[in-house]
Design an enzyme around this catalytic site. Structure first.
Site, PDB file in Angstrom:
ATOM      1  CD  GLU A   1      -0.974   7.563   5.480  1.00 28.20           C
ATOM      2  OE1 GLU A   1       0.187   7.940   5.600  1.00 28.20           O
ATOM      3  OE2 GLU A   1      -1.274   6.395   5.183  1.00 28.20           O
TER       4      GLU A   1
ATOM      5  CB  CYS B   1      -9.800   4.397   0.164  1.00 21.15           C
ATOM      6  SG  CYS B   1      -8.192   4.905   0.837  1.00 21.15           S
TER       7      CYS B   1
ATOM      8  N   GLY C   1      -3.234   9.083  -3.582  1.00 22.39           N
ATOM      9  CA  GLY C   1      -4.573   9.364  -4.103  1.00 22.39           C
ATOM     10  C   GLY C   1      -4.698  10.562  -5.020  1.00 22.39           C
TER      11      GLY C   1
ATOM     12  CG  ASP D   1      -1.870   1.213   1.219  1.00 24.88           C
ATOM     13  OD1 ASP D   1      -2.610   1.366   0.238  1.00 24.88           O
ATOM     14  OD2 ASP D   1      -1.861   2.007   2.174  1.00 24.88           O
ATOM     15  CB  SER D   2       0.133   4.757  -0.818  1.00 24.79           C
ATOM     16  OG  SER D   2      -1.020   4.854   0.001  1.00 24.79           O
TER      17      SER D   2
ATOM     18  CG  HIS E   1      -5.440   4.955   4.121  1.00 25.95           C
ATOM     19  ND1 HIS E   1      -4.819   4.354   3.071  1.00 25.95           N
ATOM     20  CD2 HIS E   1      -4.465   5.594   4.817  1.00 25.95           C
ATOM     21  CE1 HIS E   1      -3.526   4.627   3.109  1.00 25.95           C
ATOM     22  NE2 HIS E   1      -3.285   5.378   4.162  1.00 25.95           N
TER      23      HIS E   1
ATOM     24  CB  CYS F   1      -3.070   0.448  -2.583  1.00 24.76           C
ATOM     25  SG  CYS F   1      -3.134   2.203  -2.965  1.00 24.76           S
TER      26      CYS F   1
HETATM   27  N1  DGL Z   1      -5.065   3.133   0.648  1.00 23.62           N
HETATM   28  C1  DGL Z   1      -5.072   3.631  -0.675  1.00 23.62           C
HETATM   29  C2  DGL Z   1      -6.284   3.151  -1.431  1.00 23.62           C
HETATM   30  O1  DGL Z   1      -6.840   2.105  -1.115  1.00 23.62           O
HETATM   31  C3  DGL Z   1      -4.935   5.092  -0.948  1.00 23.62           C
HETATM   32  C4  DGL Z   1      -4.216   5.955  -0.046  1.00 23.62           C
HETATM   33  C5  DGL Z   1      -3.506   7.083  -0.725  1.00 23.62           C
HETATM   34  O2  DGL Z   1      -4.122   8.050  -1.160  1.00 23.62           O
HETATM   35  O3  DGL Z   1      -2.305   6.934  -0.807  1.00 23.62           O
HETATM   36  O4  DGL Z   1      -6.710   3.775  -2.352  1.00 23.62           O
END
Ligand code: DGL
Length: 273
Positions: free
Chosen positions: A157, A191, A42, A9-10, A193, A72
């Site tokens: 975050e 997402c 994102g 993931d990012s 997150h 992600c």
């Molecule tokens: N967790 C990532 C997703 O599922 C995105 C997070 C980011 O913007 O880096 O899209």
């Protein structure tokens, strides 16, 4: 030699997927990589997300991984197809990279009775149109409404997901989604997150609307995949080990990661280049 399954993931979001993988497929070994130094993805361009994700995939292959999960949505939306079609054939046609969008779209239509679903994701995921396109294959006739929520990942975050200030942005995006169609009865947190914001999102959720999260869907899909591909299952090591890497500092990663993963995490720093 059998090797761990790579989970990418990012930043921290993929840990909500790894948590479910660990629950449903506990015997496998996993290496988690968060590209925290360059998160969030994102709002980044297609080319940038593709380049960063490809670097991460190559890093996993350098660790010996045969199977990598892009946990992600943004990376799955913007990089997966290119990696599968353009890069894997030359890097190693026997390795596999899978994403989170396909398994989710295979089942999402089963949750709705109004046939109207809401997709809440990053700007990148929404602009890619991956969800409406994929859902049209599996559930033609489904009406798909998308809402980009660019402030949610930064809130999460930065540890603000349970603070009063988060209410403003949760309410704002929820209202914007329901303005598109009042009778949406199913919302996907598209997402990885967003599960951290679940409590806040539920507090603004109209009665009778279901909230769908991806972790258990992706884990169930991987379990099925490994049964259908015993050759790949054999290439994945099974000692129940976990290893965590971040492209940024391990100490803050360990602190934040335990919130997403639900247990203590020990991380190491790595560079991707
Ligand atoms: N967790 C990532 C997703 O599922 C995105 C997070 C980011 O913007 O880096 O899209």
């Amino acid at each position: 030699m059998p090797a761990p399954i790579g989970v990418f993931d990012s930043g921290y979001g993929g840990l909500t997927i790894l948590k479910e993988l660990k629950k449903q497929l506990p015997h496998y070994d996993y290496i988690y990589l968060g590209d925290n130094a360059r998160a969030p993805y994102g709002t980044r361009s297609f080319e940038t997300v593709y380049q960063y994700t490809l670097e991460a995939v190559n890093w996993f292959f350098g660790q010996g991984c045969e199977l990598v999960i892009l946990a992600c949505n943004t990376a799955s939306a913007k990089a997966l197809r290119n990696i599968q079609q353009l890069n894997l054939p030359t890097i190693d046609p026997n390795k596999r990279v899978l994403g989170v969008i396909r398994p989710t779209t295979e089942v999402l239509g089963n949750f709705t009775t109004t046939q109207k679903v809401g997709i809440m994701g990053t700007l990148g995921t929404v602009q890619s149109n991956s969800y409406p396109i994929e859902l049209a294959h599996f559930f033609p006739g489904l009406e798909v409404y998308q809402q980009a929520c660019p402030m949610w990942v930064p809130l999460i975050e930065n540890g603000e997901f349970d603070q009063p200030g988060a209410d403003y942005f949760v309410k704002q995006y929820m209202e914007a989604l329901f303005k598109q169609a009042a009778d949406i009865d199913t919302i996907l947190l598209a997402c990885t997150h967003y599960p951290l914001l679940e409590a806040k999102i539920r507090s603004f959720l109209p009665a009778g609307v279901q909230l769908v999260q991806q972790g258990d869907i992706v884990a169930a899909s991987l379990a099925k995949y490994l049964v259908m591909h015993p050759d790949m299952a054999q290439k994945c090591s099974q000692n129940g080990h976990l290893a965590f890497f971040t492209t940024d500092e391990p100490a803050p990663f360990e602190k934040q990661a335990s919130l997403f993963f639900g247990q203590k995490v020990e991380a190491k720093h790595t560079d991707l280049a």
